[in-house]
Design a protein around this motif. Structure first.
Motif, short mmCIF file in Angstrom:
data_model
loop_
_atom_site.label_atom_id
_atom_site.label_comp_id
_atom_site.label_asym_id
_atom_site.label_seq_id
_atom_site.Cartn_x
_atom_site.Cartn_y
_atom_site.Cartn_z
N LYS A 76 0.88 -1.03 -0.06
CA LYS A 76 -0.05 -0.08 -0.05
C LYS A 76 0.86 1.33 0.06
CE LYS A 76 -4.15 0.23 1.85
NZ LYS A 76 -5.19 0.38 3.00
N ALA A 77 1.70 1.23 0.78
CA ALA A 77 2.82 2.30 0.91
C ALA A 77 3.40 2.46 -0.46
CB ALA A 77 3.76 2.36 2.15
N ILE A 78 4.12 1.62 -1.08
CA ILE A 78 4.73 1.73 -2.17
C ILE A 78 3.69 1.98 -3.37
CG2 ILE A 78 5.79 0.35 -3.96
CD1 ILE A 78 7.01 -1.45 -1.80
N ALA A 79 2.68 1.67 -3.34
CA ALA A 79 1.76 1.98 -4.64
C ALA A 79 1.34 3.58 -4.14
CB ALA A 79 0.30 1.18 -4.29
N LYS A 80 1.11 4.13 -3.07
CA LYS A 80 1.03 5.58 -2.89
C LYS A 80 2.05 6.26 -3.35
CE LYS A 80 -0.90 8.40 0.59
NZ LYS A 80 -1.56 8.52 2.07
N ALA A 81 3.25 5.89 -3.00
CA ALA A 81 4.40 6.75 -3.32
C ALA A 81 4.76 6.52 -4.70
CB ALA A 81 5.68 5.87 -2.80
N LEU A 82 4.53 5.76 -5.58
CA LEU A 82 4.39 5.76 -7.18
C LEU A 82 3.01 6.17 -7.69
CD1 LEU A 82 6.09 2.04 -7.61
CD2 LEU A 82 7.36 4.29 -7.59
N THR A 83 2.14 6.43 -7.09
CA THR A 83 0.79 6.91 -7.47
C THR A 83 0.21 6.05 -8.61
OG1 THR A 83 1.67 8.59 -9.07
CG2 THR A 83 1.12 9.36 -6.79
N ARG A 84 0.36 4.64 -8.04
CA ARG A 84 -0.14 3.56 -8.95
C ARG A 84 -1.01 2.91 -8.07
NH1 ARG A 84 1.86 2.47 -13.94
NH2 ARG A 84 3.41 3.55 -14.71
N SER A 85 -1.93 2.02 -8.39
CA SER A 85 -2.80 1.18 -7.91
C SER A 85 -1.88 -0.07 -7.30
CB SER A 85 -3.66 0.34 -8.89
OG SER A 85 -3.23 -0.59 -9.86
N GLU A 86 -2.46 -0.75 -6.22
CA GLU A 86 -1.60 -1.89 -5.54
C GLU A 86 -1.54 -3.01 -6.54
OE1 GLU A 86 -3.15 -2.95 -1.64
OE2 GLU A 86 -3.90 -0.75 -1.40
N GLU A 87 -2.43 -3.34 -7.44
CA GLU A 87 -2.66 -4.23 -8.14
C GLU A 87 -1.48 -4.00 -9.13
OE1 GLU A 87 -5.53 -6.62 -11.27
OE2 GLU A 87 -6.51 -4.98 -10.10
N SER A 88 -1.43 -2.72 -9.89
CA SER A 88 -0.39 -2.40 -10.67
C SER A 88 1.10 -2.84 -10.34
CB SER A 88 -0.52 -1.26 -11.24
OG SER A 88 0.43 -0.70 -12.12
N VAL A 89 1.13 -2.13 -9.07
CA VAL A 89 2.94 -2.31 -8.52
C VAL A 89 2.98 -3.94 -8.27
CG1 VAL A 89 3.92 -2.07 -6.23
CG2 VAL A 89 2.63 -0.14 -7.34
N GLN A 90 1.76 -4.70 -7.58
CA GLN A 90 2.08 -6.04 -7.43
C GLN A 90 2.42 -6.81 -8.63
OE1 GLN A 90 -1.44 -7.95 -5.48
NE2 GLN A 90 0.00 -9.26 -4.21
N ASP A 91 1.55 -6.63 -9.65
CA ASP A 91 1.76 -7.17 -10.90
C ASP A 91 3.30 -7.07 -11.56
OD1 ASP A 91 -0.81 -8.40 -10.81
OD2 ASP A 91 -1.40 -6.85 -12.30
N ARG A 92 3.75 -5.57 -11.56
CA ARG A 92 5.02 -5.29 -11.95
C ARG A 92 6.20 -6.01 -11.08
NH1 ARG A 92 7.09 -3.17 -16.59
NH2 ARG A 92 9.25 -3.46 -16.20
N ALA A 93 5.84 -5.96 -9.89
CA ALA A 93 6.91 -6.59 -8.82
C ALA A 93 7.17 -8.11 -9.30
CB ALA A 93 6.62 -6.45 -7.48
N LYS A 94 6.05 -8.72 -9.47
CA LYS A 94 6.10 -10.05 -9.81
C LYS A 94 6.70 -10.29 -11.30
CE LYS A 94 3.16 -14.21 -9.85
NZ LYS A 94 1.58 -14.60 -9.83
N THR A 95 6.39 -9.54 -12.23
CA THR A 95 7.02 -9.61 -13.44
C THR A 95 8.54 -9.58 -13.43
OG1 THR A 95 5.23 -8.68 -14.53
CG2 THR A 95 7.20 -8.62 -15.71
N ASP A 96 8.88 -8.81 -12.47
CA ASP A 96 10.65 -8.42 -12.37
C ASP A 96 11.09 -8.97 -11.22
OD1 ASP A 96 10.12 -6.37 -14.33
OD2 ASP A 96 10.48 -4.76 -13.13
#
Length: 60
Positions: free
Chosen positions: A32-52
């Protein structure tokens, strides 16, 4: 608020955002904190982290 109101929908990831994602995840920040810092959705951050292959701490 409808899902269509989200302005940054499907925006490509910039190299600076990826670097910040790696840094914040390495510091042990939660999704949640990372998503807020990047101004992206939690789902988007989670998907990208999983991809990388970036591990995000599961805070409870």
């Amino acid at each position: 608020m409808a899902k269509d109101d989200f302005v940054r929908h499907r925006q490509p990831w910039k190299s600076e955002e990826l670097a910040k994602l790696r840094t914040l995840a390495a510091k042990g920040m939660g999704l949640k904190a990372i998503a807020k810092a990047l101004t992206r959705s939690e789902e988007s951050v989670q998907d990208r982290a999983k991809t990388d292959g970036i591990g995000i701490a599961k805070l409870r």
